[in-house]
Design an enzyme around this catalytic site. Structure first.
Site, PDB file in Angstrom:
ATOM      1  N   CYS A 298      -5.081  -2.770   2.918  1.00 55.41           N
ATOM      2  CA  CYS A 298      -4.902  -2.661   4.362  1.00 55.41           C
ATOM      3  C   CYS A 298      -6.089  -3.204   5.137  1.00 55.41           C
ATOM      4  O   CYS A 298      -6.436  -4.375   5.039  1.00 55.41           O
ATOM      5  CB  CYS A 298      -4.579  -1.209   4.729  1.00 55.41           C
ATOM      6  SG  CYS A 298      -4.041  -0.971   6.449  1.00 55.41           S
TER       7      CYS A 298
ATOM      8  N   LYS B 236      -9.873   2.146  -2.811  1.00 56.15           N
ATOM      9  CA  LYS B 236     -10.235   1.568  -1.516  1.00 56.15           C
ATOM     10  C   LYS B 236     -11.632   1.989  -1.089  1.00 56.15           C
ATOM     11  O   LYS B 236     -11.972   3.173  -1.099  1.00 56.15           O
ATOM     12  CB  LYS B 236      -9.204   1.997  -0.466  1.00 56.15           C
ATOM     13  CG  LYS B 236      -9.388   1.344   0.897  1.00 56.15           C
ATOM     14  CD  LYS B 236      -8.273   1.764   1.849  1.00 56.15           C
ATOM     15  CE  LYS B 236      -8.379   1.063   3.196  1.00 56.15           C
ATOM     16  NZ  LYS B 236      -7.303   1.473   4.118  1.00 56.15           N
TER      17      LYS B 236
ATOM     18  N   GLU C 166       0.847  -1.198   0.000  1.00 52.62           N
ATOM     19  CA  GLU C 166       0.000   0.000   0.000  1.00 52.62           C
ATOM     20  C   GLU C 166       0.887   1.254   0.000  1.00 52.62           C
ATOM     21  O   GLU C 166       1.903   1.316   0.695  1.00 52.62           O
ATOM     22  CB  GLU C 166      -0.867  -0.016   1.251  1.00 52.62           C
ATOM     23  CG  GLU C 166      -1.693   1.239   1.484  1.00 52.62           C
ATOM     24  CD  GLU C 166      -2.322   1.262   2.863  1.00 52.62           C
ATOM     25  OE1 GLU C 166      -3.307   2.011   3.037  1.00 52.62           O
ATOM     26  OE2 GLU C 166      -1.844   0.543   3.771  1.00 52.62           O
TER      27      GLU C 166
END
Length: 513
Positions: free
Chosen positions: A390, A340, A279
């Site tokens: 994440c 995301k 990330e």
């Protein structure tokens, strides 16, 4: 209960809260890095035994709150470190903010305790203890979805490494494992305080249920067909090991980028056809910075697909920033971008920003990201894969939606440098591994400072790095297309437990009136 413990009435309340705290401690000790999965099988038993003798829902609330407070304080102490080291807070303020989160999360075990006592006070008597499993699962569903959700370390995750048990997740997800663990706890509690004539029978049934689950798990592990099926793909994971303090330092930009390029070439030389960076791996916004050309050239030079995290800016019509994952084809062109969807509260956006005047250092340091709109899958030639960024990997439904949209390989990219050498990276990796079992997919995880690794569809860790090392992992995985039962049904069992819990509470209420 006082008679069971051999205590007088005056000491009963102290003993009750001691048992509640013991349950909280055992729950915390069910998870890494200091805990052991065995603790989970008895963790709730002290609380359930004491709830059997609890005269009122009000006292039950206090007992459950105590269990929850000890549980989450023991599971999430690393949040204080994040807020003090990276949020700029003095230690007392960091402790206070972490305490507020712990207090909120403790409300869910408190609700569990209240509901169990309500059912125990109905006509079911001690047999109401067997309601604990669906009730606990219902409160975990609430923790998953209320106010954006914080489903960190649901109880079923404690068994991720216990492979004969965790295979149950291929049928019912992590929630199915939670249900089993709490059922065993409730059976133990019933054997301690229930009718003497039925204690052996209760333990026999609990042992039988656990035995069936273990036999299924052993069969699935022995069958092993998923590691023989599918299309092989050699994947390279690059762990750049960039400290958080260096990540956005302009003076370190060239060094960081050169490190990723060199490590990627090593992986390509070892045969990697898909190279995965963590990330926010690029120390710049990939599409907006000239150094992005060097990343594209890497794909051309190696002839590999490249998956990596970076920020993405859009102005349509208002300016927005996304935490994104890019996939480059071997010709260096962008094949797909995933934005995301599940953002981290206080990390990527600030809920209730206007009222958090007392947390100004944290509020002012956080740039609000925009959430992505859909679970985009990423093209790798004629195949499709997916990535969770994440924190997203702890949402079972998101991984399932990727697979339902055609993903043949699960990946997750993360930056756990925030958490130092705490338990958090170990807990995060544990939860990611459960997704592989649930979906019957290989999972690869690239983390900035670790833990990076490869997990097969049965939850077996094929390779993993250690924390704070510069590492390259190159491993063969398989691109798979079949669906597990959980992949088909999703969280149907969990929501059925929610319905049953509400129905049982309604029935208990009618019995009282």
């Amino acid at each position: 209960m006082a008679q069971l413990l051999g205590l007088g009435p005056g000491r009963h309340r102290v003993a009750a809260f001691t048992c509640a705290a013991l349950s909280g401690a055992l729950l915390a000790l069910s998870f890494p890095s200091l805990g052991h999965p065995a603790a989970a099988w008895v963790a709730l038993t002290p609380l359930l035994v004491i709830l059997h003798g609890t005269p009122s829902p009000r006292l039950a609330f206090g007992l459950g709150l105590t269990t929850g407070a000890v549980h989450f304080a023991g599971t999430l102490p690393w949040l204080t470190q994040v807020m003090t080291e990276f949020g700029g807070f003095p230690l007392p303020v960091g402790v206070l903010l972490n305490g507020l989160l712990v207090a909120y999360l403790a409300l869910f075990p408190a609700a569990f305790a209240v509901i169990v006592v309500v059912l125990l006070r109905a006509r079911w008597g001690a047999w109401g203890l067997l309601s604990a499993a669906p009730v606990w699962l219902t409160t975990e569903l609430g923790r998953m979805w209320l106010f954006g959700g914080f489903p960190w370390e649901l109880l079923g995750y404690s068994q991720t490494s216990v492979l004969p048990v965790s295979q149950l997740a291929s049928l019912f997800g992590v929630h199915g494992v939670t249900l089993l663990v709490v059922f065993i706890n409730s059976a133990l509690a019933l054997a301690l305080v229930g009718p003497r004539a039925h204690r052996v029978r209760v333990l026999a049934v609990a042992t039988g249920v656990l035995g069936v689950v273990v036999l299924f798990g052993v069969w699935r592990l022995t069958d092993n067909r998923l590691v023989r099926d599918g299309t092989p793909l050699r994947v390279g994971l690059v762990q750049g090991n960039v400290l958080q303090a260096d990540k956005w330092d302009p003076a370190m930009r060239s060094t960081i980028l050169r490190g990723y390029l060199d490590l990627s070439r090593q992986s390509a030389a070892a045969g990697a056809r898909l190279i995965v960076w963590p990330e926010s791996a690029t120390p710049f916004s990939f599409e907006d910075h000239p150094d992005g050309d060097a990343v594209r050239q890497l794909a051309r030079d190696t002839g590999a697909h490249l998956l990596f995290g970076s920020t993405q800016s859009r102005r349509d019509p208002v300016p927005r920033v996304f935490n994104a994952a890019f996939v480059l084809r071997p010709d260096g062109e962008t094949a797909a971008v995933y934005q995301k969807m599940h953002l981290v509260p206080f990390g990527e956006y600030v809920p209730f920003r206007s009222v958090l005047f007392f947390a100004r250092p944290l509020v002012e340091s956080v740039v609000d990201f925009s959430p992505g709109a859909s679970p985009v899958t990423l093209a790798i030639g004629t195949h499709r894969i997916s990535t969770a960024i994440c924190y997203e990997i702890i949402y079972p439904g998101l991984a399932r939606s990727f697979v339902r949209h055609g993903s043949e390989l699960l990946t997750t990219i993360t930056n756990d440098a925030w958490y130092g050498r705490s338990a958090a990276p170990h807990q995060h990796f544990q939860q990611a591994a459960m997704r592989a079992i649930e979906q019957g997919r290989y999972l690869v995880r690239a983390a900035n400072t670790g833990i990076s690794g490869v997990v097969d569809p049965y939850g077996r860790v094929l390779a993993r790095s250690t924390l704070f090392e510069t590492a390259v992992i190159t491993e063969e995985v398989r691109l798979l297309r079949g669906l597990t039962l959980y992949g088909r049904m999703g969280d149907l069992l969990a929501y059925l437990c929610g319905v049953l819990t509400l129905a049982a509470v309604g029935a208990a209420w009618r019995m009282r009136s």
